[in-house]
Structure formats: C-alpha cells, structure tokens
Write an enzyme that holds these catalytic residues in place. Structure first.
Site, PDB file in Angstrom:
ATOM      1  N   CYS A  69       0.131  -1.218   0.300  1.00  0.00           N
ATOM      2  CA  CYS A  69      -0.164  -0.330  -0.137  1.00  0.00           C
ATOM      3  C   CYS A  69       1.028   1.103  -0.251  1.00  0.00           C
ATOM      4  O   CYS A  69       1.205   1.720   1.143  1.00  0.00           O
ATOM      5  CB  CYS A  69      -0.666   0.066   1.524  1.00  0.00           C
ATOM      6  N   CYS A  72      -0.093   3.808   2.815  1.00  0.00           N
ATOM      7  CA  CYS A  72       0.595   3.338   4.066  1.00  0.00           C
ATOM      8  C   CYS A  72       1.483   3.275   3.629  1.00  0.00           C
ATOM      9  O   CYS A  72       2.541   3.836   5.293  1.00  0.00           O
ATOM     10  CB  CYS A  72       0.065   1.331   4.021  1.00  0.00           C
TER      11      CYS A  72
END
Length: 148
Positions: A69, A72
């Site tokens: 991600c 993230c």
C-alpha cells in the site's frame, strides 16, 4: 491517572504494572526486558493486539496497513513521528493486514491505512486514510484526555 498502569508487553504479551509516575523513564517488561513505552511503533499480530486492546490502561493507536500500500508506506514516518510526540501517554502499534487477514475481518477494515484507537478495553475511535503527524496527534488529543 491511576497510581499503577497496566501494560501488555507488545513483544512477549506479558502483563506488567508500572507506576504512572515512571512512564516517562522508559519502563521495561519484567519478563523479556523490552521497552514498554518508548515512542516507537511496534508491529503486532492479531493475538497480541486483542490482549493489549483489552488490558492496557494507556490508549493504544493501531495502524492497519499492508506492505504493498503506497499511502501506508508514505504515512509510516508520520505515524512514527506522532508516536514520538505523544509518548509516554499513548502507545502506537501497527498490524500488517496482509500477514494478519483475520484482523481486517475482526475490525471490519474496508480500506487502508486505517487507524483505530483503543482505550479502556474497547475500540474508542477510528480514522481512515493517510494523515500527516499533526493530524494523527490531533485525532488522539480529541479522543483521549491527555495529562497537562
């Protein structure tokens, strides 16, 4: 704050009692010697998360994330900075949803990054999406009574 604070070691899962006045002194786990409150983000598995969320007297902010991600990974340094700024009053941890898919089901995570604040043995608040450190800190301050 109570005279003693109960904290689960995020390394070995041992429950520790620490004098509240000594939280800023870097208390260590009586079983494994790991630091309990040091401003670092600790990786968790679901079992450790459930125990800490249920037992800890300090608020616990958990970042649900995955290695693939992009947002993230971009937020990770901001999350670490917020952790350092709010220590020793709040502990920060992260759980890899790719390695712990049961965590996404258990906490109904629909998108990542996703922050959940645990306090007093229950989920207290949520925040979805990547945020800068200042926004993470403000989220915690809005939901947790911080010492002066």
């Amino acid at each position: 704050m109570a005279e003693n604070v109960k904290l689960v070691c995020l390394e070995c899962e041992a429950t520790n009692r620490v004098p509240a006045a000594k939280l800023g002194a870097g208390p260590k786990c009586g079983t494994c010697g790991a630091k309990l409150v040091d401003g670092k983000v600790r990786p968790l598995d679901l079992k450790t998360l459930l125990k800490a969320a249920k037992s800890d007297d300090l608020p616990l902010l958990v970042d649900f994330w995955a290695p693939w991600c992009g947002p993230c990974r971009q937020m990770a340094p901001q999350f670490q900075q917020a952790s350092q700024n709010l220590a020793p009053n709040v502990r920060f941890a992260k759980i890899d949803t790719q390695s712990n898919p049961d965590a996404t089901v258990r906490f109904n995570i629909r998108g990542i990054p996703h922050l959940i604040l645990f306090q007093n043995g229950r989920e207290f608040a949520r925040l979805a999406g990547a945020r800068p450190a200042a926004a993470i800190e403000e989220f915690v301050r809005q939901n947790v009574r911080m010492p002066a």
